[in-house]
Every structure is written in C-alpha cells, then in structure tokens.
Design an enzyme around this catalytic site. Structure first.
Site, short mmCIF file in Angstrom:
data_model
loop_
_atom_site.label_atom_id
_atom_site.label_comp_id
_atom_site.label_asym_id
_atom_site.label_seq_id
_atom_site.Cartn_x
_atom_site.Cartn_y
_atom_site.Cartn_z
CE LYS A 52 20.32 2.64 -2.76
NZ LYS A 52 21.23 2.62 -1.63
CD GLN A 96 23.12 -0.13 -0.09
OE1 GLN A 96 22.88 0.46 -1.14
NE2 GLN A 96 22.35 0.01 0.97
CG ASP A 119 23.80 7.71 -0.47
OD1 ASP A 119 22.59 7.68 -0.81
OD2 ASP A 119 24.49 6.70 -0.29
#
Ligand code: NAP
Length: 280
Positions: A52, A96, A119
């Site tokens: 990422k 995460q 997200d």
C-alpha cells in the site's frame, strides 16, 4: 477458450489515472495523504502494508506509517485514530486487519471518520452504498466492477450470481451489481443445489474461500467468471490458486479472471482511487 480478464493491466491503468489526478491536485497546492496503521508484526500484514505504501509512492501520494506494538491497547489505537481524524493533512485512514485478538475490530472501524474511511468498511459507508448515496466502497468489489466495465462486459439486465456473503466482498458486491442493474442472486453455505443456481449466471462471482471448489459443472457456457479467492495450495508451493478450478472452467467460460493477476491487483488500485476521490 475463455478470454482472460487482465487485472494487472487494468489495475495499472487505474493507478496511472490516480497518478495524473494527484499531479493535478499538486499543481493546485493540494497534497494527498494516507495514514496506515499496523498493530503487531504479522508478516502477511507487513507485506500488504508495504504494498500500500509503494502504491502511494507510485501515484505521488504521501503515506504516513504508524506501527503499534502487538500488546498495545484498544484505547491507544482509538486515540491514534482520533488524532488522525482531526488532522486536516490526512485524507485517508487505513487500519490493517486482522488486528490481534484482544482488539474490538468493529469499534476500531466505527471510530474512523467515514469521510476518511478509504477501505469502505464503516457502517455509514456500507449504508450509503445500500441506499445509492456517494461514499467509499470496499476495494475488492469496487475493483471487480472496474474489471467488468473495462473488459466490456455488459452488466445491465444480466443474471449475476455471487457465491459468498461476507461484509467485505459478497454483500457490497451484490449492492454494486444491483446499482449496475444486474439481476442479482447471492449464494452461501446453506444454499441448496448450488450448481443449479450458479448455472443461471451470465456473470458468476466466486468469493468462497475454498481452493478450486468451482469447476465446470457450476458454470454456464459463455459465462463471465470472476474468481476472488486466493490460496497457496500448500505452504511450499509458489503457485497460487483461486476458488475456481481454472483448468476445468476456462474451456467453458466466455471470460475469466486468472489467479494471480485477476482480482488481486485491483484491491490496492481501488484503495488508491478511493484515496484520490477522498480529496476530490
Ligand atoms: P469469508 O468471509 O470466509 O466468506 C466466505 C463466504 O463463502 C461465506 O458467505 C460462506 O457462507 C460462503 N461459503 C463457504 N463455503 C461455501 C460453500 N461450500 N458453498 C457456498 N458458499 C460457501 O470470505 P471472504 O473474506 O469473502 O473471502 C473469500 C475469498 O476471497 C477468500 O479466498 C479470500 O482470501 C479472498 N479475498 C481476496 C481478495 C483479493 O484482493 N483478491 C480480497 C478479499 C478476499 P456462510 O456465510 O453461510 O458461511
């Protein structure tokens, strides 16, 4: 023989489009910044986090890394999220997952400002999707829509069957396909006569988490088959496989995503797209 849907190529196109948008924003003096939080040192999570960060670098966005120790507390994590929520320089916040077991993941997701939730996991964004409002959409299903559109697959009016009803893939996928005017059926572990249902599909999206479960007996001739699954069949094997038995299905399908190189690369590309959209 089925035509391959090339996720590597399409994800590269999307990242290049993001790069152009970031450059235009920079010309106007606007920086794009993603904050990435990792708790603990799980090796798989570290690989995802690094990928990422690399993607941010590629598109010209800033990435801020926060590494909390494995034994840090829920309160410490929530405090960090609060600080990032109120930091105007931060456009997107990503925690995460999975978190170590002593964390309450739902509370963590809910604490992120929905307008920085790149997200797309916050209940507000899930709700926005289901009522057709603008908001962040979970990256993997959003990526599948891009794979279909950019491979000239017509969605409107088509029979779409999705196997899997998880919050991050199956459910948002169904909402997105509905938004594109497909006729949508969702299957799961209690679905009876699965192959009879899946054989109706013009577009079959498979997110089960079972290596090579779907063979040709589940697929209508000429169907578009999207394989979300990703597995390493045994720990020593370098080869990955999906939820679809590619060798069996490929001769029957019209178009198909390979594993690797299909859905996988789309997730990070759509994260970048969400990040840039958070500024725009
Ligand atoms: P998940 O949360 O485990 O959900 C699996 C779904 O499949 C559940 O809804 C389950 O039904 C259903 N299912 C399980 N066995 C079944 C069966 N025999 N027949 C019909 N349905 C069955 O998985 P997920 O997070 O959605 O992920 C699915 C796969 O995609 C995994 O392999 C994961 O690694 C992969 N994935 C890949 C990406 C990517 O970027 N490429 C991103 C996310 C996930 P119930 O609800 O009834 O239990």
């Amino acid at each position: 023989m089925a035509e391959l849907i090339d996720g590597k190529l399409i994800s590269a196109q999307i990242k290049d489009e993001c790069k152009e948008k970031v450059a235009l924003l920079k010309e106007k003096g606007i920086e794009v910044t993603l904050a990435v939080i990792q708790v603990g040192e799980d090796p798989a999570s570290s690989v995802y986090v690094n990928n990422k960060k690399k993607a941010c670098e590629y598109i010209g966005a800033n990435s801020l890394s926060y590494n909390l120790k494995e034994d840090s507390t829920q309160e410490e994590l929530l405090k960090l999220i609060d600080d990032l929520n109120s930091d105007d320089k931060v456009n997107g916040i990503l925690v995460q997952l999975p978190l170590p077991k002593h964390f309450d993941e739902d509370e963590v997701i809910r604490r992120i400002n929905p307008d920085k939730d790149v997200d797309g996991f916050h209940p507000i964004n899930v709700g926005r999707l289901s009522i057709g409002e603008k908001g962040f959409v979970s990256c993997t299903p959003a990526g599948i829509i891009q794979l279909l559109k950019r491979s000239n697959v017509e969605i409107e009016g088509k029979e779409c069957v999705i196997i899997g009803r998880s919050n991050i893939v199956g459910k948002p996928m169904s909402m997105l396909m509905l938004r594109e005017n497909a006729t949508v059926t969702i299957c799961h572990s209690r679905t009876k006569n699965l192959s009879e249902v899946t054989k109706r599909a013009d577009i079959l999206i498979v997110a089960i988490g079972k290596p090579k479960m779907i063979d040709a007996s589940y697929v209508k001739e000429g169907a578009v088959v999207i394989d979300v699954g990703i597995h390493r069949p045994d720990p020593d094997s370098k080869k990955l496989c999906g939820d679809v038995d590619f060798e069996s299905v490929e001769p029957v399908a019209g178009k198909i995503t390979p594993v690797p190189g299909g859905v996988g690369p789309m997730t990070i590309a759509m994260l970048m797209s969400n990040l840039v959209n958070s500024v725009e």
